[in-house]
Design a protein around this motif. Structure first.
Motif, mmCIF file in Angstrom:
data_model
loop_
_atom_site.group_PDB
_atom_site.id
_atom_site.type_symbol
_atom_site.label_atom_id
_atom_site.label_comp_id
_atom_site.label_asym_id
_atom_site.label_seq_id
_atom_site.Cartn_x
_atom_site.Cartn_y
_atom_site.Cartn_z
ATOM 1 N N GLY A 91 0.783 -1.227 0.000
ATOM 2 C CA GLY A 91 0.000 0.000 0.000
ATOM 3 C C GLY A 91 0.812 1.273 0.000
ATOM 4 N N TRP A 92 2.115 1.177 -0.343
ATOM 5 C CA TRP A 92 2.932 2.390 -0.417
ATOM 6 C C TRP A 92 2.772 3.027 -1.788
ATOM 7 C CZ3 TRP A 92 3.617 2.915 4.328
ATOM 8 C CH2 TRP A 92 4.116 1.918 5.163
ATOM 9 N N ALA A 93 2.576 4.334 -1.816
ATOM 10 C CA ALA A 93 2.479 5.037 -3.087
ATOM 11 C C ALA A 93 3.795 4.919 -3.853
ATOM 12 C CB ALA A 93 2.138 6.502 -2.853
ATOM 13 N N VAL A 94 3.718 4.887 -5.169
ATOM 14 C CA VAL A 94 4.899 4.703 -6.006
ATOM 15 C C VAL A 94 5.168 5.997 -6.763
ATOM 16 C CG1 VAL A 94 5.887 3.403 -7.926
ATOM 17 C CG2 VAL A 94 4.446 2.237 -6.240
ATOM 18 N N GLY A 95 6.285 6.638 -6.427
ATOM 19 C CA GLY A 95 6.632 7.892 -7.074
ATOM 20 C C GLY A 95 7.927 8.443 -6.533
ATOM 21 N N ASP A 96 8.369 9.568 -7.086
ATOM 22 C CA ASP A 96 9.595 10.187 -6.597
ATOM 23 C C ASP A 96 9.315 10.973 -5.325
ATOM 24 O OD1 ASP A 96 8.470 12.652 -7.371
ATOM 25 O OD2 ASP A 96 9.516 12.656 -9.299
ATOM 26 N N SER A 97 10.365 11.528 -4.733
ATOM 27 C CA SER A 97 10.235 12.182 -3.436
ATOM 28 C C SER A 97 9.287 13.382 -3.488
ATOM 29 C CB SER A 97 11.611 12.626 -2.919
ATOM 30 O OG SER A 97 12.242 13.501 -3.849
ATOM 31 N N GLN A 98 9.320 14.126 -4.579
ATOM 32 C CA GLN A 98 8.441 15.290 -4.698
ATOM 33 C C GLN A 98 6.971 14.851 -4.750
ATOM 34 O OE1 GLN A 98 9.393 17.806 -8.012
ATOM 35 N NE2 GLN A 98 7.820 19.318 -7.537
ATOM 36 N N PHE A 99 6.701 13.789 -5.502
ATOM 37 C CA PHE A 99 5.340 13.260 -5.587
ATOM 38 C C PHE A 99 4.872 12.773 -4.215
ATOM 39 C CE2 PHE A 99 2.689 9.407 -6.014
ATOM 40 C CZ PHE A 99 1.593 9.942 -6.666
ATOM 41 N N LEU A 100 5.729 12.048 -3.513
ATOM 42 C CA LEU A 100 5.342 11.510 -2.208
ATOM 43 C C LEU A 100 5.110 12.621 -1.189
ATOM 44 C CD1 LEU A 100 7.780 8.458 -1.997
ATOM 45 C CD2 LEU A 100 5.349 8.439 -2.616
ATOM 46 N N GLU A 101 5.939 13.638 -1.219
ATOM 47 C CA GLU A 101 5.772 14.759 -0.293
ATOM 48 C C GLU A 101 4.460 15.489 -0.563
ATOM 49 O OE1 GLU A 101 9.211 17.166 -0.699
ATOM 50 O OE2 GLU A 101 10.583 15.653 0.122
ATOM 51 N N SER A 102 4.156 15.699 -1.821
ATOM 52 C CA SER A 102 2.905 16.363 -2.184
ATOM 53 C C SER A 102 1.707 15.515 -1.777
ATOM 54 C CB SER A 102 2.887 16.639 -3.689
ATOM 55 O OG SER A 102 1.660 17.201 -4.086
ATOM 56 N N LEU A 103 1.796 14.217 -2.020
ATOM 57 C CA LEU A 103 0.702 13.314 -1.677
ATOM 58 C C LEU A 103 0.491 13.249 -0.173
ATOM 59 C CD1 LEU A 103 -1.341 11.241 -2.748
ATOM 60 C CD2 LEU A 103 0.474 9.512 -2.599
ATOM 61 N N GLN A 104 1.573 13.273 0.592
ATOM 62 C CA GLN A 104 1.454 13.170 2.042
ATOM 63 C C GLN A 104 0.688 14.341 2.641
ATOM 64 O OE1 GLN A 104 2.970 10.380 4.303
ATOM 65 N NE2 GLN A 104 1.016 11.297 4.865
ATOM 66 N N LYS A 105 0.721 15.485 1.983
ATOM 67 C CA LYS A 105 0.000 16.659 2.479
ATOM 68 C C LYS A 105 -1.518 16.496 2.371
ATOM 69 C CE LYS A 105 3.767 19.798 1.212
ATOM 70 N NZ LYS A 105 4.199 20.900 0.312
ATOM 71 N N THR A 106 -1.966 15.510 1.593
ATOM 72 C CA THR A 106 -3.400 15.328 1.390
ATOM 73 C C THR A 106 -4.026 14.332 2.365
ATOM 74 O OG1 THR A 106 -3.222 13.471 -0.187
ATOM 75 C CG2 THR A 106 -3.024 15.713 -1.066
ATOM 76 N N THR A 107 -3.204 13.640 3.161
ATOM 77 C CA THR A 107 -3.737 12.589 4.030
ATOM 78 C C THR A 107 -2.884 12.410 5.272
ATOM 79 O OG1 THR A 107 -4.258 10.208 4.128
ATOM 80 C CG2 THR A 107 -2.444 10.847 2.721
ATOM 81 N N ALA A 108 -3.522 11.988 6.368
ATOM 82 C CA ALA A 108 -2.792 11.679 7.591
ATOM 83 C C ALA A 108 -2.202 10.279 7.529
ATOM 84 C CB ALA A 108 -3.731 11.792 8.799
ATOM 85 N N ARG A 109 -2.659 9.478 6.598
ATOM 86 C CA ARG A 109 -2.183 8.110 6.432
ATOM 87 C C ARG A 109 -0.803 8.140 5.767
ATOM 88 N NH1 ARG A 109 -0.617 4.329 2.205
ATOM 89 N NH2 ARG A 109 -2.004 2.493 2.221
ATOM 90 N N ARG A 110 0.175 7.446 6.340
ATOM 91 C CA ARG A 110 1.521 7.449 5.779
ATOM 92 C C ARG A 110 1.497 6.845 4.378
ATOM 93 N NH1 ARG A 110 5.754 3.966 7.199
ATOM 94 N NH2 ARG A 110 4.491 3.194 8.927
ATOM 95 N N VAL A 111 2.155 7.500 3.415
ATOM 96 C CA VAL A 111 2.056 7.072 2.021
ATOM 97 C C VAL A 111 3.296 6.335 1.526
ATOM 98 C CG1 VAL A 111 0.483 8.975 1.495
ATOM 99 C CG2 VAL A 111 2.943 9.250 1.070
ATOM 100 N N HIS A 112 4.373 6.341 2.333
ATOM 101 C CA HIS A 112 5.566 5.627 1.895
ATOM 102 C C HIS A 112 6.213 4.919 3.069
ATOM 103 C CE1 HIS A 112 8.322 8.685 3.625
ATOM 104 N NE2 HIS A 112 7.401 9.546 3.237
ATOM 105 N N LYS A 113 7.062 3.978 2.752
ATOM 106 C CA LYS A 113 7.722 3.168 3.762
ATOM 107 C C LYS A 113 8.663 4.021 4.589
ATOM 108 C CE LYS A 113 10.430 -1.107 4.095
ATOM 109 N NZ LYS A 113 11.096 -2.176 3.296
#
Length: 233
Positions: free
Chosen positions: A197-219
């Motif tokens: 269930g970890w999002a797949v993307g580069d660091s910029q994508f993951l950082e942006s995605l993390q701002k949309t949810t309290a659920r951790r998006v990467h390992k």
């Protein structure tokens, strides 16, 4: 460790995997494969999901799809799953569960990983030793994108359209992507992402995605978190 809730966003591509219970077969013959495809296409339209790619193995299947709303993806998978279990049990004289728990899914960074995810899926039967040539496997969307047949249930993603200005150019470009394959690192990332269930993307994508949810998006990174100590004066 408690499992993470699934992270689903509207208008974002998701890589999805569903296994059979105890890795038992969920497709016995052509009729089973065709029935699942019909259910996927019918319910994708009903629930507002664009199905971009698929591969059906003997005991699991992968999908790449974009939901139009937050609820579209789970509603789609629930409808397909329930109807297919009823069909499969009736046809094969069995009872009980067919699936190994809930489906698993992850978000995919479009510009970096959507096409590699499609290639990853198309090469699954080759990696499993079912065929030597991806063109020989009938139960994936490769044939559609390589110009071998037309799958009306598929909605090509704009990333595919950008591969060329004509159908022939796009088909040739995609076939070349599959021929070239993907790196071991990308394959491992895509596998771990969808299974955990970890999002797949580069660091910029993951950082942006993390701002949309309290659920951790990467390992989480290995090692203990750094402790900042106060030093007295």
């Amino acid at each position: 460790m408690a499992r993470l809730p699934r992270l689903t966003l509207a208008n974002q591509p998701h890589h999805i995997i569903q296994h059979g219970n105890n890795r038992q077969p969920i497709f016995v013959d052509r009729v089973d494969h065709e029935t699942m495809l019909a259910l996927l296409g019918e319910n994708a339209q009903r629930h507002g999901v664009a199905l971009h790619a698929y591969v059906q193995m003997e005991n699991h299947f992968h999908l790449l799809a974009t939901p139009s709303t937050v609820d579209a993806l789970p509603q789609w998978m629930q409808a397909v799953g329930r109807r297919y279990v009823r069909y499969f049990n009736d046809r094969h004289g069995r009872t009980g569960t067919l699936w190994e728990g809930r489906y698993k899914s992850t978000l995919i960074q479009t510009d970096r990983y959507l096409l590699p995810c499609m290639v990853y899926m198309d090469l699954n039967p080759v990696r499993a030793g079912l065929v030597a040539d991806v063109r020989d496997y009938p139960w994936s969307s490769y044939g559609h994108y390589a110009g071998l047949r037309h799958d009306k249930l598929l909605t090509p993603h704009p990333r595919y359209w950008a591969l060329g200005n004509t159908p022939f150019a796009r088909e040739a470009a995609y076939a070349e992507l599959v021929r070239a394959g993907i790196s071991d690192a990308d394959r491992a990332l895509l596998t771990e992402g969808v299974l955990h269930g970890w999002a797949v993307g580069d660091s910029q994508f993951l950082e942006s995605l993390q701002k949309t949810t309290a659920r951790r998006v990467h390992k989480a990174r290995p090692g203990r978190p750094r402790v900042h100590r106060k030093h007295g004066g």
